[in-house]
Design an enzyme around this catalytic site. Structure first.
Site, short mmCIF file in Angstrom:
data_model
loop_
_atom_site.label_atom_id
_atom_site.label_comp_id
_atom_site.label_asym_id
_atom_site.label_seq_id
_atom_site.Cartn_x
_atom_site.Cartn_y
_atom_site.Cartn_z
N HIS A 146 0.84 -1.20 0.00
CA HIS A 146 0.00 0.00 0.00
C HIS A 146 0.88 1.25 0.00
CE1 HIS A 146 -3.21 -2.79 1.13
NE2 HIS A 146 -4.05 -1.85 0.71
N LYS B 225 -0.45 4.86 4.56
CA LYS B 225 -1.33 3.91 5.27
C LYS B 225 -0.80 3.68 6.68
CE LYS B 225 -3.74 -0.50 4.87
NZ LYS B 225 -5.02 0.09 5.29
#
Ligand code: NAD
Length: 246
Positions: free
Chosen positions: A134, A138
């Site tokens: 990600h 995040k």
């Protein structure tokens, strides 16, 4: 008539994405709220509540939703076991769709992972590992989607939480047959990549989903919002919404 939604986390990446497509999905964000706003003010005029905020915000919002008999769609991830248990108990009084990932493709990945896990069981000597990547912003790891994939493999193989190994470092010894590896990569602007690998001797199977636009989660959440309105109290997954139960 449009479905009226109270959206928590409205100023965030997901919140903005949901607002940008709501009308074309037959929904109206009549009460967009973010940190510092009081959900009690607008909740009575809404048909349901959609939460894409921060893990600490979900439980208080679910309590307000339950006391106002408003269904909920929860997309926020990273909750503790205690928070999860309390939110699940609230689903006795309202219908809640709770999904770590609202994309259709990822929910198909859950389904395929379960099927693969059944065929490639422990006796077949295929070692399962889950890898996710990600964007650098995040906050939680592993992703909610990776947690769900790990749970699918764990349950299909009859394993325990302690069999899930989060990363490996140092002299960890040989891989045990009952391990499920979990690895989180962070960097750049990656929306969300998930690979489930079953590594055998002489062959390897990889199931991969790559998200390139947040709009897939937003569209799924709005689909769930329309679906949850007609449901009895209970806890539902995106697989229920899509009719993908095996
Ligand atoms: P983000 O950080 O861009 O946005 C979060 C927003 O929530 C911010 O605007 C923040 O101010 C707000 N917020 C913080 N505390 C709040 C509170 N108490 N009440 C109301 N709002 C509050 O994050 P994001 O990328 O939009 O993701 C939000 C959540 O959704 C994360 O948990 C993420 O992991 C999750 N997510 C889920 C899916 C899915 O399909 N289920 C997809 C993408 C992201």
């Amino acid at each position: 008539m449009a479905v009226n939604i109270l959206l928590s986390g409205a100023k965030g990446r997901m919140g903005m994405s949901i607002q940008s497509i709501a009308l074309e999905h037959g929904c109206e964000i009549t009460c967009p709220i973010d940190i510092g706003d009081d959900p009690k003010e607008g909740i009575k005029e809404c048909d349901l509540v959609v939460d894409f905020s921060l893990r600490e915000a979900t439980l208080p919002l679910a309590e307000i939703s339950a006391s106002n008999s408003k269904p909920m769609v929860i997309g926020t991830t990273g909750h503790s076991c205690e928070e999860k248990d309390e939110i699940i108990s609230l689903s006795q009084s309202i219908p809640i769709v709770w999904a770590g990932n609202f994309s259709t493709g990822v929910n198909l990945l859950y389904y395929l992972t379960e099927q693969a896990s059944k065929v490639l069981d422990e006796s077949s000597n295929f070692d399962p590992e889950v890898i996710e990547m990600h964007h650098r912003l995040k906050k939680d790891a592993p992703s909610g989607t990776a947690e769900r994939l790990l749970e699918v493999i764990k349950n299909t193989r009859g394993l325990l939480e302690e069999n899930i190994i989060h990363g490996r470092v140092g002299m960890v010894g040989e891989r045990r047959d009952n391990e499920i590896g979990s690895h989180s990569i962070r960097g750049g602007d990656v929306v969300g990549d998930h690979t489930v690998m079953f590594a055998g001797v002489g062959e390897r199977i990889e199931l991969t989903h790559r998200a390139s636009d947040r709009v897939i989660f937003a569209a799924g959440a709005l689909r769930a919002a329309k679906w949850v309105l007609g449901q009895d109290p209970g806890l539902y997954s995106m697989q229920d919404v899509l009719g993908l139960q095996s």
